[in-house]
Scaffold this active site. Structure first.
Site, PDB file in Angstrom:
ATOM      1  N   GLY A  11     -42.043  30.867   3.205  1.00 35.76           N
ATOM      2  CA  GLY A  11     -40.896  31.727   3.489  1.00 35.76           C
ATOM      3  C   GLY A  11     -40.312  31.450   4.855  1.00 35.76           C
ATOM      4  N   ALA A  12     -40.281  30.178   5.231  1.00 35.81           N
ATOM      5  CA  ALA A  12     -39.982  29.798   6.612  1.00 35.81           C
ATOM      6  C   ALA A  12     -38.532  29.963   7.022  1.00 35.81           C
ATOM      7  CB  ALA A  12     -40.390  28.340   6.831  1.00 35.81           C
ATOM      8  N   SER A  13     -37.608  30.028   6.071  1.00 36.40           N
ATOM      9  CA  SER A  13     -36.197  29.926   6.442  1.00 36.40           C
ATOM     10  C   SER A  13     -35.574  31.212   6.950  1.00 36.40           C
ATOM     11  CB  SER A  13     -35.385  29.402   5.249  1.00 36.40           C
ATOM     12  OG  SER A  13     -35.465  30.306   4.157  1.00 36.40           O
ATOM     13  N   SER A 124     -46.915  44.758   0.723  1.00 37.15           N
ATOM     14  CA  SER A 124     -45.878  45.788   0.832  1.00 37.15           C
ATOM     15  C   SER A 124     -46.525  47.158   0.746  1.00 37.15           C
ATOM     16  CB  SER A 124     -44.857  45.640  -0.298  1.00 37.15           C
ATOM     17  OG  SER A 124     -43.963  46.750  -0.313  1.00 37.15           O
ATOM     18  N   TYR A 136     -42.599  44.919  -8.935  1.00 39.08           N
ATOM     19  CA  TYR A 136     -42.794  44.416  -7.573  1.00 39.08           C
ATOM     20  C   TYR A 136     -44.086  44.969  -6.990  1.00 39.08           C
ATOM     21  CZ  TYR A 136     -41.857  43.816  -2.541  1.00 39.08           C
ATOM     22  OH  TYR A 136     -41.932  43.491  -1.215  1.00 39.08           O
ATOM     23  N   ALA A 137     -44.294  46.274  -7.134  1.00 38.42           N
ATOM     24  CA  ALA A 137     -45.488  46.915  -6.594  1.00 38.42           C
ATOM     25  C   ALA A 137     -46.754  46.309  -7.185  1.00 38.42           C
ATOM     26  CB  ALA A 137     -45.443  48.418  -6.862  1.00 38.42           C
ATOM     27  N   ALA A 138     -46.716  46.010  -8.477  1.00 34.95           N
ATOM     28  CA  ALA A 138     -47.899  45.441  -9.137  1.00 34.95           C
ATOM     29  C   ALA A 138     -48.269  44.093  -8.535  1.00 34.95           C
ATOM     30  CB  ALA A 138     -47.642  45.308 -10.634  1.00 34.95           C
ATOM     31  N   LYS A 140     -47.685  43.068  -5.472  1.00 38.42           N
ATOM     32  CA  LYS A 140     -48.203  43.263  -4.121  1.00 38.42           C
ATOM     33  C   LYS A 140     -49.596  43.895  -4.156  1.00 38.42           C
ATOM     34  CE  LYS A 140     -44.705  41.547  -1.850  1.00 38.42           C
ATOM     35  NZ  LYS A 140     -44.832  40.346  -1.000  1.00 38.42           N
TER      36      LYS A 140
END
Length: 226
Positions: A11-13, A124, A136-138, A140
């Site tokens: 996720g460098a950008s 998160s 999304y939660a699952a 994370k």
């Protein structure tokens, strides 16, 4: 031979990944940053590895020549939707990027991590559940399970595995128009979390002072969990 510690950061950008790289470079690390687009770092200690993490079958070969001191998986994707209108392709994409990529990177790199190496995943606060963000939660929450499992495996080598879990953080993802129907909640401190605050927590977990912290989730929520 360069004896500086070496971190591989996804996720460098932009966003949290970029903030982590900036902090580590300032702290004297060498950093290899993974993203599709080149990062904005003009520093001889930074190397960009152009890689689409969605193409999971290429990951192991892409990092085959890298033997870092630390792995930080910060690349992320947020898609929202309530029950009854879930997009299952979105769910699969989040699982692939957050969980499958974490597994593939750790599987490839853990055998080459030195004693005292570090693995940190960006999770998160919503890993404990959030309306409209179940998929999304699952993903994370799965990172926490991975971290605790691998922490047990790697502890004999002095390698720690932890999760840094921020609440709504002021990044481009926060302003994504696709999440307009599930707006981010302002933490009780009256502002969103800053990427630099997340980066500071990651830098600590990568340090020698954090050698006794493993298998943990550090929540940075500005009081949102109270």
């Amino acid at each position: 031979m360069d004896k500086r510690p070496h971190a591989l950061v996804t996720g460098a950008s932009s966003g949290i990944g970029a903030a982590i790289i900036e902090r580590l470079l300032r702290d004297g690390w060498r950093v290899t940053g993974i993203s599709r687009r080149a990062g904005r770092f003009d520093n001889p200690a930074f190397t960009h590895l152009a890689l689409d993490l969605n193409d999971v079958d290429t990951i192991a070969s892409a990092v085959a020549a890298i033997a870092p001191t630390a792995l930080v998986h910060a690349a992320g994707l947020l898609k929202v939707g309530p029950l009854g209108s879930l997009d299952h392709d979105d769910g699969a994409a989040m699982w692939r990027l957050h969980v499958d990529v974490a597994g593939r990177l750790a599987d490839a790199l853990a055998p080459r991590l030195p004693r005292g190496g570090r693995i940190v995943f960006i999770g998160s606060r919503t890993a404990s559940g959030a309306a409209g963000r179940g998929q999304y939660a699952a993903t994370k929450a799965a990172l926490v399970a991975l971290a605790r499992s691998w922490a047990s495996e790697l502890a004999p080598r002095g390698i720690t595995v932890n999760v840094v879990a921020p609440a709504a953080t002021e990044t481009p993802m926060l302003k994504d128009p696709t999440r307009a129907n599930v707006a981010p909640k302002l933490p009780p401190i009256g502002r969103f979390i800053q990427p630099e605050e997340v980066a500071a927590a990651v830098a600590f977990l990568l340090s020698g002072e954090a050698a006794a912290i493993t298998g943990q989730q550090l929540v940075i929520c500005g009081g949102s969990s109270l």
